[in-house]
Write an enzyme that holds these catalytic residues in place. Structure first.
Site, PDB file in Angstrom:
ATOM      1  N   HIS A   1      39.503  69.354  21.930  1.00 48.82           N
ATOM      2  CA  HIS A   1      38.992  70.735  21.787  1.00 48.82           C
ATOM      3  C   HIS A   1      39.506  71.638  20.779  1.00 48.82           C
ATOM      4  O   HIS A   1      38.935  72.625  20.621  1.00 48.82           O
ATOM      5  CB  HIS A   1      38.989  71.388  23.159  1.00 48.82           C
ATOM      6  CG  HIS A   1      40.328  72.174  23.394  1.00 48.82           C
ATOM      7  ND1 HIS A   1      41.522  71.781  23.558  1.00 48.82           N
ATOM      8  CD2 HIS A   1      40.474  73.363  23.956  1.00 48.82           C
ATOM      9  CE1 HIS A   1      42.450  72.527  23.498  1.00 48.82           C
ATOM     10  NE2 HIS A   1      41.836  73.818  24.104  1.00 48.82           N
TER      11      HIS A   1
ATOM     12  N   GLY B   1      39.988  75.592  15.649  1.00 51.52           N
ATOM     13  CA  GLY B   1      41.422  75.713  14.935  1.00 51.52           C
ATOM     14  C   GLY B   1      42.155  76.978  15.285  1.00 51.52           C
ATOM     15  O   GLY B   1      41.563  77.969  15.888  1.00 51.52           O
TER      16      GLY B   1
ATOM     17  N   SER C   1      38.341  75.558  11.227  1.00 52.93           N
ATOM     18  CA  SER C   1      37.993  74.727  12.424  1.00 52.93           C
ATOM     19  C   SER C   1      36.972  73.430  11.972  1.00 52.93           C
ATOM     20  O   SER C   1      36.854  73.381  10.709  1.00 52.93           O
ATOM     21  CB  SER C   1      36.902  75.624  13.282  1.00 52.93           C
ATOM     22  OG  SER C   1      37.877  76.728  13.792  1.00 52.93           O
TER      23      SER C   1
ATOM     24  N   ASP D   1      40.505  79.659  32.979  1.00 55.51           N
ATOM     25  CA  ASP D   1      39.146  80.273  32.153  1.00 55.51           C
ATOM     26  C   ASP D   1      38.075  79.220  32.308  1.00 55.51           C
ATOM     27  O   ASP D   1      37.941  78.568  31.570  1.00 55.51           O
ATOM     28  CB  ASP D   1      39.620  80.610  30.793  1.00 55.51           C
ATOM     29  CG  ASP D   1      38.620  81.423  30.166  1.00 55.51           C
ATOM     30  OD1 ASP D   1      37.515  81.858  30.598  1.00 55.51           O
ATOM     31  OD2 ASP D   1      38.570  81.725  29.030  1.00 55.51           O
TER      32      ASP D   1
ATOM     33  N   CYS E   1      35.596  78.131  29.368  1.00 53.47           N
ATOM     34  CA  CYS E   1      36.232  78.705  28.091  1.00 53.47           C
ATOM     35  C   CYS E   1      35.298  77.695  27.208  1.00 53.47           C
ATOM     36  O   CYS E   1      35.467  76.597  27.364  1.00 53.47           O
ATOM     37  CB  CYS E   1      37.441  78.353  28.007  1.00 53.47           C
ATOM     38  SG  CYS E   1      38.111  79.166  26.221  1.00 53.47           S
TER      39      CYS E   1
ATOM     40  N   HIS F   1      34.936  73.850  27.434  1.00 47.81           N
ATOM     41  CA  HIS F   1      35.760  72.794  27.101  1.00 47.81           C
ATOM     42  C   HIS F   1      36.916  72.912  28.189  1.00 47.81           C
ATOM     43  O   HIS F   1      37.963  72.593  28.251  1.00 47.81           O
ATOM     44  CB  HIS F   1      36.675  72.938  25.900  1.00 47.81           C
ATOM     45  CG  HIS F   1      36.980  73.927  25.053  1.00 47.81           C
ATOM     46  ND1 HIS F   1      37.048  74.550  23.863  1.00 47.81           N
ATOM     47  CD2 HIS F   1      37.846  75.190  25.718  1.00 47.81           C
ATOM     48  CE1 HIS F   1      37.694  75.680  23.724  1.00 47.81           C
ATOM     49  NE2 HIS F   1      37.967  76.118  24.816  1.00 47.81           N
TER      50      HIS F   1
END
Lengths: 461, 140
Positions: A384, A359, A365, A73, A76, A309
């Site tokens: 990340h 998170g 998060s 990905d 991402c 990330h």
């Protein structure tokens, strides 16, 4: 090994880190042209070839590029937008907001986006990313500068992308996807409002201010780019005499034709992901405007930042006393540039780059900031997210989706998911303790805490 | 054994092991496994047919390309498949496939995980006696 491996972890995280991380970070340290260290961040867990949470910088002349070092990905990433709303105003509207956004942002297996483009536009879109969006009234004027690399990475070339990737991607703009991807309505946690002065620099002025966080990537487009090049790199390696310990470590010299072709295609996919998140943000702004009967500008729904990330980028870094150009692979790792760096938007340059750490949907998060120490120690990189500790199958054995949804509602988190199986697989217990990850990186000085964000509404892909 | 999931192989993704007495059967089993990851196959009907041919360097890559093709069709045409009929050439370098399924219906289909890519981790076709085996890790 060409360089040592360096793992960032507390004792608790290290004790629970899967052994695959140690093996994989060691394998990466053996790749040609790697400089300084092969890094595993505090959230590291087993990945394909490179560990997730891995960072590796390669000499651009003598080093390699690896699709497995970027991940399937491509780009991402995380995007955080603020509002000027307090939680007391939003609380009665969370269900309405989540239901509306769920209807506007398709999620799950095989979904198509509501924003359609022609295949002939894909070259421009994937070259200019959010800049293209701004030129076509799909972004606010200040959106591009609040995206890593100013909204697009230079060096894209659509002719290096397969027809399959283009046909997969063209109908997927504005979709969340599935797996661990989510869109979350969050509130600044008053008990973990670590640095109000820094928060203010990012437009956060209340300890119960409402935010929206988006986690997704380049959808089928990026996955196909990785698939195509991972397959073709294997035969190329034989020609260059490169041997690796895992097929997913397939790599070629960055300076080779194949290496450059992959880089150009990967950049297209990274820019695709920036646009995907931009179109989702447009839908979120529309939804808030509709629910609160004020336009999104009046709600101050500006982008705080957007970070990749999963990416490889050419960056200049200082090490061993001199400035050098390196190709930094961050796979499940976030750029964490410190104050004064020219690649940080002017409005944040004095304080450092916002770092967004997502998170699990239950635990919340963090918003952090990049540091000078990250520039010195980790090629400007940090963790990340929280990282999985439990397989999807095991998580489903532990909890049923409907039961989890009910329990989260009791705790004040309204969740809407594309599938109940997918929801159960993303339960908080399947992930590491994000606070431990964030504390570890903070204590190491690689990124510093600004605020914690707790979820109140979640859309699960 | 049609296929068996391997829960401890990939924490963030899904792995399975498949076995058959022929390459044709192995490919068909891998197709069925991918379907099972994305949807409860009992809720799927074989009303739409697609056929395609593929050529690759060897049996490994032919299987990799076959599974990738299923993922591409899912994304491009929103189709999921219930029945697979695959004929692999004796050299193991080409195939023809006839697959039957239907367009995704969020009301009627019990959808599960979206399969996004086939990884190379642990991947490869093993031929022992009369058995063909493979391990596949899919990116979710």
């Amino acid at each position: 090994m060409h360089v040592p491996a360096r793992i960032y972890a507390s004792k608790k995280l290290l004790d629970n880190m899967d052994s695959g991380v140690i093996e994989q970070v060691t394998n990466v340290a053996c790749l040609p042209g790697i400089v300084r260290y092969s890094y595993a961040m505090a959230d590291a867990h087993w990945g394909y070839g490179f560990p997730i949470g891995g960072v590796a910088a390669f000499d651009t002349e003598k080093g390699i590029i690896s699709p497995g070092g970027v991940g399937f990905d491509v780009n991402c990433g995380m995007r955080l937008i603020r509002t000027n709303l307090r939680f007391s105003e939003v609380k009665p509207k969370v269900k309405e907001l989540v239901d509306l956004i769920f209807s506007l942002v398709p999620a799950g297996v095989g979904v198509k986006g509501s924003q359609s483009f022609a295949q002939s536009q894909m070259g421009d879109i994937t070259s200019l990313g959010v800049r293209w969006c701004a030129e076509h009234d799909l972004a606010w004027d200040d959106d591009p500068e609040h995206v890593e690399e100013g909204g697009y990475i230079r060096g894209a070339d659509i002719s290096k992308v397969s027809r399959q990737a283009i046909t997969r991607g063209v109908s997927q703009f504005g979709t969340l996807g599935s797996g661990n991807h989510y869109l979350e309505i969050q509130v600044v946690d008053p008990d973990r409002y670590f640095d109000p002065a820094l928060a203010k620099e990012f437009g956060i002025v209340h300890d119960d201010q409402v935010m929206v966080m988006i986690h997704c990537g380049s959808r089928g487009f990026g996955h196909q780019v990785c698939t195509d090049y991972l397959r073709n790199f294997e035969s190329g390696m034989r020609r260059f005499g490169i041997e690796v310990r895992d097929r997913d470590l397939a790599c070629l010299p960055f300076n080779s034709k194949e290496g450059k072709d992959y880089y150009s295609a990967m950049v297209c996919a990274a820019n695709f992901a920036f646009v995907n998140r931009q179109i989702i943000v447009n839908k979120v702004r529309d939804a808030f405007a509709k629910v609160f009967h004020r336009d999104a500008e009046a709600l101050d729904m500006h982008l705080i930042y957007d970070v990749c990330h999963n990416v490889a980028k050419v960056e200049k870094h200082r090490y061993d006393g001199s400035s050098m150009e390196v190709l930094v692979h961050r796979k499940g790792a976030t750029r964490s540039f410190g104050p004064g760096h020219q690649d940080i938007p002017a409005s944040y340059r004095d304080v450092g780059q916002p770092v967004i750490i997502g998170g699990s949907m239950e635990t919340g998060s963090y918003l952090l900031v990049g540091t000078a120490k990250a520039m010195e120690d980790t090629f400007g990189s940090t963790a990340h997210g929280s990282g999985r500790t439990m397989s999807r199958t095991a998580a489903k054995r532990e909890v049923r989706g409907a039961e989890l949804q009910r329990k989260m509602l009791e705790r004040g988190i309204y969740v809407k998911a594309a599938t109940m199986d997918g929801l159960a697989e993303e339960a908080g217990m399947a992930y590491k303790d994000i606070s431990e990850v964030v504390e570890t990186m903070d204590r190491a000085g690689i990124s510093k805490k600004v605020v914690a964000l707790r979820p109140v509404g979640n859309i699960k892909g | 054994m049609p296929f068996r999931f391997l829960p401890d192989v990939a924490l963030a993704d899904i792995a399975f092991e498949a076995e058959s007495d022929s390459p044709d059967g192995l490919f068909e089993t891998c197709g069925a496994a991918i379907t099972d990851i994305m949807v409860d196959p009992k809720t799927l009907r074989p009303t739409t047919e697609r056929s395609f041919s593929l050529e690759s360097e060897d049996l490994d890559r032919l299987l990799y390309d076959f599974m990738t093709e299923l993922i591409v069709i899912k994304d491009v045409e929103s189709l999921l498949f219930k029945e697979y009929e695959v004929k692999v050439s004796p050299q193991g370098t080409s195939l023809t496939a006839v697959i039957k399924g239907e367009a995704i219906d969020r009301e009627r289909h019990r959808l599960r995980n979206d399969v996004k890519a086939v990884t190379m981790h642990l991947f490869g076709v093993k031929h022992e006696g009369r058995r063909w085996r493979t391990t596949v890790v899919l990116d979710i």
